[in-house]
Design a protein around this motif. Structure first.
Motif, PDB file in Angstrom:
ATOM      1  N   HIS A  82       0.765  -1.076  -9.353  1.00  0.00           N
ATOM      2  CA  HIS A  82       1.307  -0.184 -10.386  1.00  0.00           C
ATOM      3  C   HIS A  82       2.691   0.348 -10.036  1.00  0.00           C
ATOM      4  N   ALA A  83       3.220  -0.054  -8.877  1.00  0.00           N
ATOM      5  CA  ALA A  83       4.544   0.424  -8.455  1.00  0.00           C
ATOM      6  C   ALA A  83       5.619  -0.072  -9.420  1.00  0.00           C
ATOM      7  N   VAL A  84       6.578   0.816  -9.698  1.00  0.00           N
ATOM      8  CA  VAL A  84       7.682   0.497 -10.601  1.00  0.00           C
ATOM      9  C   VAL A  84       8.984   0.766  -9.858  1.00  0.00           C
ATOM     10  N   GLY A  85       9.932  -0.124 -10.035  1.00  0.00           N
ATOM     11  CA  GLY A  85      11.234   0.067  -9.393  1.00  0.00           C
ATOM     12  C   GLY A  85      11.836  -1.265  -8.998  1.00  0.00           C
ATOM     13  N   THR A  86      12.706  -1.199  -8.012  1.00  0.00           N
ATOM     14  CA  THR A  86      13.368  -2.415  -7.542  1.00  0.00           C
ATOM     15  C   THR A  86      12.349  -3.318  -6.849  1.00  0.00           C
ATOM     16  N   PRO A  87      12.640  -4.597  -6.763  1.00  0.00           N
ATOM     17  CA  PRO A  87      11.741  -5.491  -6.027  1.00  0.00           C
ATOM     18  C   PRO A  87      11.509  -5.020  -4.581  1.00  0.00           C
ATOM     19  N   GLU A  88      12.552  -4.467  -3.973  1.00  0.00           N
ATOM     20  CA  GLU A  88      12.424  -3.974  -2.597  1.00  0.00           C
ATOM     21  C   GLU A  88      11.458  -2.795  -2.519  1.00  0.00           C
ATOM     22  N   PHE A  89      11.554  -1.878  -3.488  1.00  0.00           N
ATOM     23  CA  PHE A  89      10.648  -0.724  -3.492  1.00  0.00           C
ATOM     24  C   PHE A  89       9.212  -1.186  -3.711  1.00  0.00           C
ATOM     25  N   ILE A  90       9.008  -2.077  -4.665  1.00  0.00           N
ATOM     26  CA  ILE A  90       7.662  -2.565  -4.954  1.00  0.00           C
ATOM     27  C   ILE A  90       7.071  -3.230  -3.709  1.00  0.00           C
ATOM     28  N   GLN A  91       7.871  -4.056  -3.045  1.00  0.00           N
ATOM     29  CA  GLN A  91       7.396  -4.715  -1.814  1.00  0.00           C
ATOM     30  C   GLN A  91       7.045  -3.675  -0.762  1.00  0.00           C
ATOM     31  N   SER A  92       7.861  -2.628  -0.660  1.00  0.00           N
ATOM     32  CA  SER A  92       7.592  -1.589   0.338  1.00  0.00           C
ATOM     33  C   SER A  92       6.285  -0.855   0.038  1.00  0.00           C
ATOM     34  N   GLU A  93       5.919  -0.741  -1.232  1.00  0.00           N
ATOM     35  CA  GLU A  93       4.655  -0.106  -1.597  1.00  0.00           C
ATOM     36  C   GLU A  93       3.469  -0.967  -1.148  1.00  0.00           C
ATOM     37  N   TYR A  94       3.599  -2.270  -1.271  1.00  0.00           N
ATOM     38  CA  TYR A  94       2.537  -3.157  -0.773  1.00  0.00           C
ATOM     39  C   TYR A  94       2.375  -3.013   0.738  1.00  0.00           C
ATOM     40  N   TYR A  95       3.500  -2.934   1.453  1.00  0.00           N
ATOM     41  CA  TYR A  95       3.428  -2.745   2.907  1.00  0.00           C
ATOM     42  C   TYR A  95       2.797  -1.399   3.250  1.00  0.00           C
ATOM     43  N   ARG A  96       3.214  -0.359   2.553  1.00  0.00           N
ATOM     44  CA  ARG A  96       2.704   0.988   2.840  1.00  0.00           C
ATOM     45  C   ARG A  96       1.190   1.044   2.622  1.00  0.00           C
ATOM     46  N   VAL A  97       0.736   0.569   1.475  1.00  0.00           N
ATOM     47  CA  VAL A  97      -0.692   0.620   1.170  1.00  0.00           C
ATOM     48  C   VAL A  97      -1.475  -0.274   2.132  1.00  0.00           C
ATOM     49  N   ARG A  98      -0.948  -1.455   2.420  1.00  0.00           N
ATOM     50  CA  ARG A  98      -1.614  -2.341   3.392  1.00  0.00           C
ATOM     51  C   ARG A  98      -1.804  -1.635   4.727  1.00  0.00           C
ATOM     52  N   ASP A  99      -0.745  -0.995   5.194  1.00  0.00           N
ATOM     53  CA  ASP A  99      -0.812  -0.331   6.498  1.00  0.00           C
ATOM     54  C   ASP A  99      -1.736   0.885   6.470  1.00  0.00           C
ATOM     55  N   GLU A 100      -1.785   1.597   5.346  1.00  0.00           N
ATOM     56  CA  GLU A 100      -2.718   2.729   5.216  1.00  0.00           C
ATOM     57  C   GLU A 100      -4.165   2.241   5.210  1.00  0.00           C
ATOM     58  N   ILE A 101      -4.426   1.141   4.519  1.00  0.00           N
ATOM     59  CA  ILE A 101      -5.772   0.571   4.494  1.00  0.00           C
ATOM     60  C   ILE A 101      -6.168   0.115   5.904  1.00  0.00           C
ATOM     61  N   ASN A 102      -5.254  -0.547   6.594  1.00  0.00           N
ATOM     62  CA  ASN A 102      -5.520  -0.987   7.961  1.00  0.00           C
ATOM     63  C   ASN A 102      -5.899   0.205   8.841  1.00  0.00           C
ATOM     64  N   ALA A 103      -5.114   1.267   8.794  1.00  0.00           N
ATOM     65  CA  ALA A 103      -5.380   2.442   9.625  1.00  0.00           C
ATOM     66  C   ALA A 103      -6.710   3.092   9.256  1.00  0.00           C
ATOM     67  N   GLY A 104      -6.982   3.239   7.972  1.00  0.00           N
ATOM     68  CA  GLY A 104      -8.215   3.884   7.534  1.00  0.00           C
ATOM     69  C   GLY A 104      -9.452   3.098   7.906  1.00  0.00           C
ATOM     70  N   PHE A 105      -9.410   1.795   7.700  1.00  0.00           N
ATOM     71  CA  PHE A 105     -10.571   0.970   8.008  1.00  0.00           C
ATOM     72  C   PHE A 105     -10.724   0.746   9.512  1.00  0.00           C
ATOM     73  N   ARG A 106      -9.624   0.743  10.250  1.00  0.00           N
ATOM     74  CA  ARG A 106      -9.707   0.648  11.713  1.00  0.00           C
ATOM     75  C   ARG A 106     -10.421   1.884  12.261  1.00  0.00           C
ATOM     76  N   LYS A 107     -10.063   3.053  11.733  1.00  0.00           N
ATOM     77  CA  LYS A 107     -10.691   4.304  12.173  1.00  0.00           C
ATOM     78  C   LYS A 107     -12.185   4.292  11.839  1.00  0.00           C
ATOM     79  N   LEU A 108     -12.530   3.886  10.632  1.00  0.00           N
ATOM     80  CA  LEU A 108     -13.928   3.802  10.231  1.00  0.00           C
ATOM     81  C   LEU A 108     -14.688   2.842  11.149  1.00  0.00           C
ATOM     82  N   TYR A 109     -14.109   1.695  11.415  1.00  0.00           N
ATOM     83  CA  TYR A 109     -14.747   0.707  12.283  1.00  0.00           C
ATOM     84  C   TYR A 109     -14.945   1.276  13.693  1.00  0.00           C
ATOM     85  N   ASP A 110     -13.880   1.821  14.271  1.00  0.00           N
ATOM     86  CA  ASP A 110     -13.951   2.333  15.647  1.00  0.00           C
ATOM     87  C   ASP A 110     -14.931   3.492  15.792  1.00  0.00           C
ATOM     88  N   GLU A 111     -14.928   4.408  14.824  1.00  0.00           N
ATOM     89  CA  GLU A 111     -15.703   5.640  14.959  1.00  0.00           C
ATOM     90  C   GLU A 111     -17.130   5.555  14.426  1.00  0.00           C
TER      91      GLU A 111
END
Length: 142
Positions: free
Chosen positions: A106-135
Motif C-alpha cells: 500500500h506504500a505510495v511514493g517514489t519507486p525508491e520509497f516503495i522499495q524501502s518500505e518492503y525492506y523495512r517491513v521485511r526486517d520488522e517481520i524478521n525481528a518479530g518472528f526471530r524473537k518469537l522463535y527464540d523466546e
C-alpha cells in the motif's frame, strides 16, 4: 510444532513471515493463508526475501478455509493497518497471537520509497518472528 500465519491477501507479509519462520527451524511445519487470498504472491515480497537468501517463490496464496479443520500450536495474524480486518480463526488452536505489520504493497511514493518500505517491513517481520522463535517456540522444541 504447527504454525499458521494469517493475513488478508496472503501475498506479502504472511508469506515473508512464513519464509522466515521456516528458515529458522525445519522442525516447524509452517503454513500461511488469507481470508481473501489473492491467489498469487507479491513479486516485490519474493524479491526482497530472495535478496537475503530466502526463496518463497514456490509458496502458494491459499484461503484460510483450507486449514480450518486442522489443529495448530500457533495461529498468528500479521495484518496491521487500520483499513484491514484481521481474520478470526476459530479452529483448534493452542496459542493465538497478533503481530501487526504495515502492508508495503500500500506504500505510495517514489519507486525508491516503495522499495524501502518492503525492506523495512521485511526486517520488522524478521525481528518479530526471530524473537518469537527464540523466546517461545524454540524452548518448546527442546
Amino acid at each position: 510444532m504447527k504454525v499458521l500465519i494469517l493475513c488478508t491477501g496472503n501475498s506479502c507479509r504472511s508469506q515473508m513471515a512464513h519464509g522466515f519462520l521456516q528458515s529458522f527451524d525445519a522442525r516447524i511445519q509452517v503454513e500461511s493463508a488469507g481470508t481473501e487470498a489473492s491467489g498469487k504472491l507479491n513479486h516485490k515480497a519474493v524479491e526482497v526475501m530472495k535478496e537475503i537468501g530466502i526463496d518463497i517463490s514456490s509458496h502458494t496464496s491459499d484461503s484460510v478455509e483450507k486449514y480450518l479443520d486442522e489443529e495448530w500450536d500457533y495461529v498468528i495474524t500479521v495484518c496491521g493497518g487500520a483499513n484491514e480486518s484481521c481474520p478470526a480463526f476459530i479452529g483448534k488452536v493452542k496459542h493465538r497471537l497478533h503481530m501487526g505489520y504495515d502492508d508495503p504493497s500500500h506504500a505510495v511514493g517514489t519507486p525508491e520509497f516503495i522499495q524501502s518500505e518492503y525492506y523495512r517491513v521485511r526486517d520488522e517481520i524478521n525481528a518479530g518472528f526471530r524473537k518469537l522463535y527464540d523466546e517461545e517456540i524454540k524452548p518448546q522444541l527442546g
